[in-house]
Scaffold this active site. Structure first.
Site, PDB file in Angstrom:
ATOM      1  N   GLU A  42       0.877  -1.163   0.000  1.00 55.58           N
ATOM      2  CA  GLU A  42       0.000   0.000   0.000  1.00 55.58           C
ATOM      3  C   GLU A  42       0.920   1.220   0.000  1.00 55.58           C
ATOM      4  OE1 GLU A  42      -2.828   0.276   3.226  1.00 55.58           O
ATOM      5  OE2 GLU A  42      -3.573   2.189   2.471  1.00 55.58           O
ATOM      6  N   ARG A 275       6.061 -13.223   9.410  1.00 57.17           N
ATOM      7  CA  ARG A 275       6.598 -11.872   9.244  1.00 57.17           C
ATOM      8  C   ARG A 275       8.044 -11.818   9.708  1.00 57.17           C
ATOM      9  NH1 ARG A 275       2.470  -8.009   8.982  1.00 57.17           N
ATOM     10  NH2 ARG A 275       3.897  -6.337   9.504  1.00 57.17           N
ATOM     11  N   LYS A 285       4.292   0.421   9.895  1.00 58.71           N
ATOM     12  CA  LYS A 285       4.395   1.658   9.117  1.00 58.71           C
ATOM     13  C   LYS A 285       3.836   2.841   9.890  1.00 58.71           C
ATOM     14  CE  LYS A 285       3.145   0.020   4.838  1.00 58.71           C
ATOM     15  NZ  LYS A 285       2.561   0.099   3.503  1.00 58.71           N
TER      16      LYS A 285
HETATM   17  P1  ATP Z   1       0.043  -1.594   6.908  1.00 55.24           P
HETATM   18  O1  ATP Z   1       0.135  -1.545   8.385  1.00 55.24           O
HETATM   19  O2  ATP Z   1       0.037  -0.252   6.272  1.00 55.24           O
HETATM   20  O3  ATP Z   1      -0.929  -2.571   6.325  1.00 55.24           O
HETATM   21  P2  ATP Z   1       1.997  -3.412   5.966  1.00 55.24           P
HETATM   22  O4  ATP Z   1       3.341  -3.484   6.576  1.00 55.24           O
HETATM   23  O5  ATP Z   1       1.089  -4.559   6.022  1.00 55.24           O
HETATM   24  O6  ATP Z   1       1.454  -2.130   6.564  1.00 55.24           O
HETATM   25  P3  ATP Z   1       1.683  -3.401   3.097  1.00 55.24           P
HETATM   26  O7  ATP Z   1       2.062  -2.321   2.182  1.00 55.24           O
HETATM   27  O8  ATP Z   1       0.266  -3.794   3.168  1.00 55.24           O
HETATM   28  O9  ATP Z   1       2.185  -2.938   4.497  1.00 55.24           O
HETATM   29  O10 ATP Z   1       2.610  -4.657   2.862  1.00 55.24           O
HETATM   30  C1  ATP Z   1       2.922  -5.182   1.609  1.00 55.24           C
HETATM   31  C2  ATP Z   1       3.309  -6.629   1.753  1.00 55.24           C
HETATM   32  O11 ATP Z   1       4.427  -6.747   2.614  1.00 55.24           O
HETATM   33  C3  ATP Z   1       2.188  -7.469   2.335  1.00 55.24           C
HETATM   34  O12 ATP Z   1       2.052  -8.613   1.529  1.00 55.24           O
HETATM   35  C4  ATP Z   1       2.670  -7.819   3.707  1.00 55.24           C
HETATM   36  O13 ATP Z   1       2.243  -9.106   4.064  1.00 55.24           O
HETATM   37  C5  ATP Z   1       4.189  -7.754   3.573  1.00 55.24           C
HETATM   38  N1  ATP Z   1       4.803  -7.392   4.858  1.00 55.24           N
HETATM   39  C6  ATP Z   1       4.552  -6.309   5.597  1.00 55.24           C
HETATM   40  N2  ATP Z   1       5.270  -6.330   6.741  1.00 55.24           N
HETATM   41  C7  ATP Z   1       6.005  -7.465   6.723  1.00 55.24           C
HETATM   42  C8  ATP Z   1       6.944  -8.074   7.615  1.00 55.24           C
HETATM   43  N3  ATP Z   1       7.288  -7.498   8.775  1.00 55.24           N
HETATM   44  N4  ATP Z   1       7.496  -9.244   7.255  1.00 55.24           N
HETATM   45  C9  ATP Z   1       7.174  -9.834   6.094  1.00 55.24           C
HETATM   46  N5  ATP Z   1       6.302  -9.326   5.217  1.00 55.24           N
HETATM   47  C10 ATP Z   1       5.709  -8.158   5.515  1.00 55.24           C
END
Ligand code: ATP
Ligand code: MG
Length: 574
Positions: A42, A275, A285
């Site tokens: 996002e 994660r 974020k």
């Molecule tokens: P938000 O809190 O804004 O949803 P987010 O960290 O989930 O933040 P996204 O932009 O939705 O952000 O994430 C993009 C992709 O990165 C998603 O598929 C998510 O699963 C993956 N992702 C986010 N954080 C992690 C993490 N700490 N480890 C592994 N993958 C991650």
């Protein structure tokens, strides 16, 4: 060379469970033997190392199985999103060494999603609810108790169609109405209890402007976008496991709509993995944005941030980050990864690529009293003993040198192998010297150290191999450059700040996470290096030229020390 060896290691390690699943699907001939993935950020913040774990997998398996990986921006919430984030995300992915096949946006599918929502209403599978979000939440029930049906659940199809149009035309205020899927208010999976699929947001969208006022929710956009694009394997983190039945439900429904359905033998599949969580930092974020907005760090690319631009500025190589991600692997279990593992990976990688230079961070003057005044010698230095193809450079030697204050001690214990009166040390790439004394000011602070050199001890000379215990780095006072050096430590002082109470978040910051040294000296040679070059300040650590650095004011960031001192510090604070 190092690269190839790395790829080899990757090939040799056993398949992770996702690769196994993909290989099984390929064997069974699913989706016409095709592999297609996507990385779906996002655009509401900068990418952090957790995102890197996700996209290394998305791009990595596509590459490995001859498929493609697209970059898709999940831009369904115009309030938080911005093109600044879109641009930074692209830059960071490429920096880590990956290239998408196509760039898509969830907003590319707003028309199709709208059409699908209208179809669901017509089929009695969605309705406009006029209750507030609080009322809807209060009717959800609990996992063991069924929810309560909305009084609007069975309203006529025509009414819902009309109101849905109004939700998008601007006539309806934010929060006054939502569109909900009509599924099952008693389902043990809470996500099936008539989830909200559209809401009103009156904020211009960074791509579609004012065209839409009704925006799809994540669960209604994500899986369908995968489907419209032809994604075969939709890889995401474990928190989406509970969303998977809903993901599959909408795909089933979509396949029932002839004008939106694709070939019957195609179907995307969601697979979840753990994660990346790192000690002494946060990976949310929202929290990272708070740090930036409140000025608690100096922007998204502050070298203390776990963002990719932060690591880049600090001097982490993309290879070291990839190596770390490969090391921790992909599993079904949440874990907290030790940041010292990442630091070890960066040390190991930079050891093979860093150019060795000299810098004195805490200087005191050393005078070689028997060295002729005005004489200057050019000493040869090997740029990288781990990679002789990196060549050599020269450094000037003269009578007055800078050395580290810690490298001299007037009354030293027996095991002190640095400078102390009467003892010998080698000056790196130069002579062996014997300390003869020092001068102190009225406070007892050492202001100058004195020594005599032995002219027969240069490399290639008769006494060159004489055994001495210590080797010191140094700089010729007349031939070096002043510099600022920024020493970074962990951003938070507790191991798992993300797990602590919300209110404490700012209080958990490490007050000593940045130490700025302004009276340092570096070799002149650093001025000729590219800002992207990786450096090792000999005996001190790995350093990188900061983006604030200019030819008038050189600034270096400490990437990581030569050794892991944190463990020691934590165990015996002194
Ligand atoms: P938000 O809190 O804004 O949803 P987010 O960290 O989930 O933040 P996204 O932009 O939705 O952000 O994430 C993009 C992709 O990165 C998603 O598929 C998510 O699963 C993956 N992702 C986010 N954080 C992690 C993490 N700490 N480890 C592994 N993958 C991650
Ligand atoms: Mg997310």
């Amino acid at each position: 060379m190092a690269e190839n060896k790395n790829e080899e290691n990757v090939a040799k390690r056993s398949l992770n469970f996702i690769e196994q699943a993909i290989e099984n699907d390929l064997k069974e001939g699913k989706n016409n033997h095709k592999v297609q993935t996507r990385f779906p950020p996002e655009p509401n913040g900068y990418l952090h190392i957790g995102h890197a774990k996700a996209f290394c997998l998305d791009f990595g398996v596509a590459r490995k199985y001859g498929g493609i990986c697209n970059l898709r921006f999940d831009d369904t919430n115009p309030v938080k999103e911005d093109t600044e984030y879109v641009d930074s995300i692209k830059e960071d992915i490429q920096w880590l060494g990956y290239q998408w096949e196509n760039i898509y946006y969830a907003s590319d599918y707003f028309d199709q999603l709208w059409e699908f929502a209208v179809e669901l209403i017509k089929r009695g599978k969605a309705y406009v609810d006029e209750q507030s979000s609080e009322e809807i939440a209060s009717q959800k029930g609990t996992p063991t108790q069924p929810g309560t049906e909305s009084p609007f659940r069975n309203r006529p199809v025509e009414e819902s169609l009309e109101l849905f149009e109004k939700m998008n035309s601007g006539e309806i205020e934010e929060g006054a109405m939502v569109l909900r899927a009509k599924i099952d208010m008693a389902n043990p999976n809470m996500h099936f209890r008539d989830p909200v699929i559209y809401r009103v947001i009156k904020h211009p969208h960074h791509r579609t402007g004012d065209k839409w006022k009704a925006y799809p929710m994540y669960d209604f956009a994500h899986g369908q976008s995968d489907y419209f694009e032809g994604v075969t394997h939709s890889l995401c983190t474990l928190e989406f496991e509970v969303h998977r039945p809903l993901y599959d439900y909408f795909i089933d429904e979509l396949q029932e709509v002839p004008q939106l359905a694709s070939a019957a033998d195609y179907r995307p599949r969601q697979i979840e993995f753990n994660r990346l969580n790192l000690t002494y930092t946060v990976m949310s974020k929202r929290k990272l944005l708070t740090l930036v907005k409140e000025g608690l760090v100096n922007g998204w690319d502050d070298p203390r941030m776990p963002t990719l631009c932060g690591f880049r500025r600090r001097g982490y190589s993309p290879e070291s980050i990839r190596k770390f991600i490969d090391m921790i692997g992909y599993t079904k279990f949440e874990a907290l990864n030790d940041i010292s593992m990442l630091e070890a990976a960066v040390r190991e990688d930079l050891n093979t690529r860093a150019i060795r230079v000299s810098a004195v961070l805490n200087p005191v003057k050393l005078i070689i009293t028997n060295y002729p005044e005005g004489k200057v010698e050019e000493m040869e230095c090997i740029n990288n003993p781990e990679d002789l193809s990196a060549g050599t450079h020269t450094i000037e030697f003269s009578r007055e040198l800078w050395i580290e204050k810690e490298d001299f001690m007037e009354d030293a214990p027996k095991k002190y192998f640095r400078l102390t009166p009467g003892k010998e040390v080698r000056l790196k790439n130069a002579y062996i010297i014997t300390c003869t004394g020092c001068r102190k000011d009225e406070n007892g602070e050492v202001t100058e150290v004195y020594a005599e050199y032995d002219p027969n001890t240069l490399s290639g000379m008769p006494e060159a191999n004489r055994k001495v215990k210590g080797t010191l780095h140094w700089l010729s006072c007349a031939h070096c450059l002043p510099a600022e050096v920024r020493l970074y430590d962990r951003l938070f002082s507790v191991e798992n700040p993300g797990a602590e109470q919300e209110a404490d978040f700012r209080q958990l910051l490490n007050p000593d996470s940045l130490k700025v040294l302004t009276d340092c000296y570096v070799e002149k040679y650093t001025q000729q290096l590219k800002p992207t070059d990786y450096l090792q300040f000999q005996r001190i650590g790995y350093f990188h030229i900061d983006t604030d650095s200019t030819t008038e004011q050189l600034i270096f960031n400490r990437t990581v020390g030569l050794k892991d001192t944190w463990g020691k510090k934590a165990n015996n604070p002194s």
